[in-house]
Design an enzyme around this catalytic site. Structure first.
Site, mmCIF file in Angstrom:
data_model
loop_
_atom_site.group_PDB
_atom_site.id
_atom_site.type_symbol
_atom_site.label_atom_id
_atom_site.label_comp_id
_atom_site.label_asym_id
_atom_site.label_seq_id
_atom_site.Cartn_x
_atom_site.Cartn_y
_atom_site.Cartn_z
ATOM 1 C CB SER A 15 -0.856 -0.019 1.263
ATOM 2 O OG SER A 15 -1.344 1.279 1.559
ATOM 3 C CE1 TYR B 237 -3.658 -1.991 5.306
ATOM 4 C CE2 TYR B 237 -2.746 0.056 4.501
ATOM 5 C CZ TYR B 237 -3.415 -1.131 4.276
ATOM 6 O OH TYR B 237 -3.812 -1.457 2.993
#
Ligand SMILES: NC(=O)c1ccc[n+]([C@@H]2O[C@H](COP(=O)([O-])OP(=O)(O)OC[C@H]3O[C@@H](n4cnc5c(N)ncnc54)[C@H](O)[C@@H]3O)[C@@H](O)[C@H]2O)c1
Length: 278
Positions: A160, A189
Site C-alpha cells: 500500500s 498497517y
C-alpha cells in the site's frame, strides 16, 4: 543467454497457475480477472469460500479458464500446505503467487476510536501482522518453494502507499469528535505494508538463481463507496487529483506475472496516481 526472442513484450499468462490470497475481497477478484484475461488459471483463495466460488464461477464463464475457488487461512500453515497439495494434484504446477490478503480496516466513517494508538489492542496488532505479514511469509514459503522446484515463477506482494509513506490521519478526521476519539488508520498497517516489501527484497534475492521473481505492487487509495467528503479529501492529496479504481492495478499485475518483466525482481511498482511522489 540467447537474445533471440519474438519481437515485442510477452504479456501472456497462457496456462499459468496463479494463487491469489484474499481473492474474494475488493481487489482480489480484479487481480484474478486480469490473470484470466491474460490466459492464466486463477485460484481464488480466501477465508470466505462461498464468495471465492462466486468469483471463480464468474471468471470461468467469462473467460473459459479453469478458475478454482479454495478455502484458505493464510495464518494457518496447514491450510497453506493443503492448498498447495490440492493445486499440484489438480494442475501439476504453480507459477504465480499474489500475496493480497490483509486486514484492511475501513477507518473512514468509523467513530469507535479503537483504532487510536493509545487504545489499539495487542490482539488486533497480532491479528493484523498474522494475516498481512506472517500469511505472506507462509504462502511464499510453500508456493515459492514449489515454484523454485518447478523451474521458476513470480511472486507479487500487494502493498500500500501506506507502506511507503505514513497515513495522513487528517483524511479520517470526523467533525464533532474530541481529539482522543478521532479515528485513525491503525498503527499495524504501515509496518505490515512496509514489511511486505522487505519480504519482496528477501525473496527476490533468495530465489534469484531458481527463476522465482518477487516484486511489490504498491497500491494507492481505491474508491469504493466512501463518503463523498472523504473521497474529495483523499483526491486532493493525489497529484492526479483522484482516487484509484479497482481495475487500475491489473496492468501492473499482468506485467509482473508475465515474461514482459523477465528481468524485474525486487522492484516496487508504485501505482498511486503520484501520491508517493508528493
Ligand atoms: N482497497 C484499498 O484502497 C487498498 C489500498 C492499498 C492497498 N490495499 C491492499 O490491497 C489488498 C486487498 O485489499 P482489499 O481492499 O481488496 O481488501 P478486502 O478486505 O476487500 O479483501 C481482503 C480479503 O482477504 C481475505 N482474508 C482476510 N483474512 C484472511 C486469511 N487469514 N486468509 C485468507 N484470506 C483472508 C478477506 O476475507 C477478504 O476477502 C490488501 O493487501 C490491502 O492492504 C488496498
Amino acid at each position: 543467454m540467447s537474445d533471440h526472442h519474438a519481437p515485442g513484450a510477452d504479456f501472456s499468462l497462457a496456462g499459468r497457475v496463479a494463487v491469489i490470497s484474499g481473492g474474494a475481497g475488493l481487489l482480489g477478484p480484479r487481480h484474478a480477472e486480469a490473470i484470466a484475461a491474460a490466459g492464466g488459471i486463477p485460484i481464488i483463495a480466501d477465508l470466505r469460500v462461498d464468495e471465492a466460488r462466486r468469483v471463480a464461477d464468474d471468471l470461468t464463464s467469462r473467460f473459459g479458464v479453469a478458475a478454482m475457488a479454495a478455502q484458505l487461512d493464510v495464518t494457518d500453515e496447514r491450510s497453506v500446505e493443503t492448498l498447495l497439495a490440492t493445486v499440484l494434484q489438480r494442475f501439476g504446477r504453480v507459477d504465480i503467487l499474489v500475496n493480497n490478503a490483509a486486514n484492511n480496516p475501513k477507518v473512514e466513517g468509523d467513530a469507535a476510536g479503537f483504532t487510536r494508538l493509545e487504545q489499539f489492542p495487542l490482539a488486533q496488532w497480532n491479528a493484523d501482522i498474522a494475516v498481512g505479514l506472517t500469511g505472506a511469509f507462509l504462502c511464499a514459503k510453500h508456493f515459492g518453494a514449489a515454484m523454485a522446484r518447478g523451474g521458476g515463477g513470480s511472486i507479487v506482494n500487494i502493498s500500500s502507499e501506506y507502506g511507503v509513506i505514513a497515513p495522513d490521519q487528517r483524511l479520517y478526521h470526523t467533525e464533532g469528535l474530541p481529539p482522543e476519539a478521532q479515528p485513525v488508520k491503525p498503527v499495524s498497517y504501515t509496518p505490515v505494508k512496509a514489511g511486505l516489501h522487505g519480504l519482496t527484497l528477501y525473496l527476490a534475492t533468495y530465489w534469484a538463481s531458481s527463476g522465482v521473481r518477487a516484486n511489490t505492487i504498491t497500491v494507492g487509495g481505491v474508491q469504493n463507496g466512501q463518503p463523498s467528503e472523504f473521497v474529495a479529501r483523499a483526491a486532493a492529496r493525489v497529484p492526479m487529483g483522484r482516487m484509484g479504481q479497482p481495475h487500475e492495478f491489473q496492468g501492473a499485475l499482468v506485467y509482473l506475472c508475465s515474461s514482459a518483466s523477465s528481468f524485474v525482481t525486487g522492484a516496487n511498482l508504485v501505482v498511486d496516481g503520484g501520491k508517493c511522489a508528493w
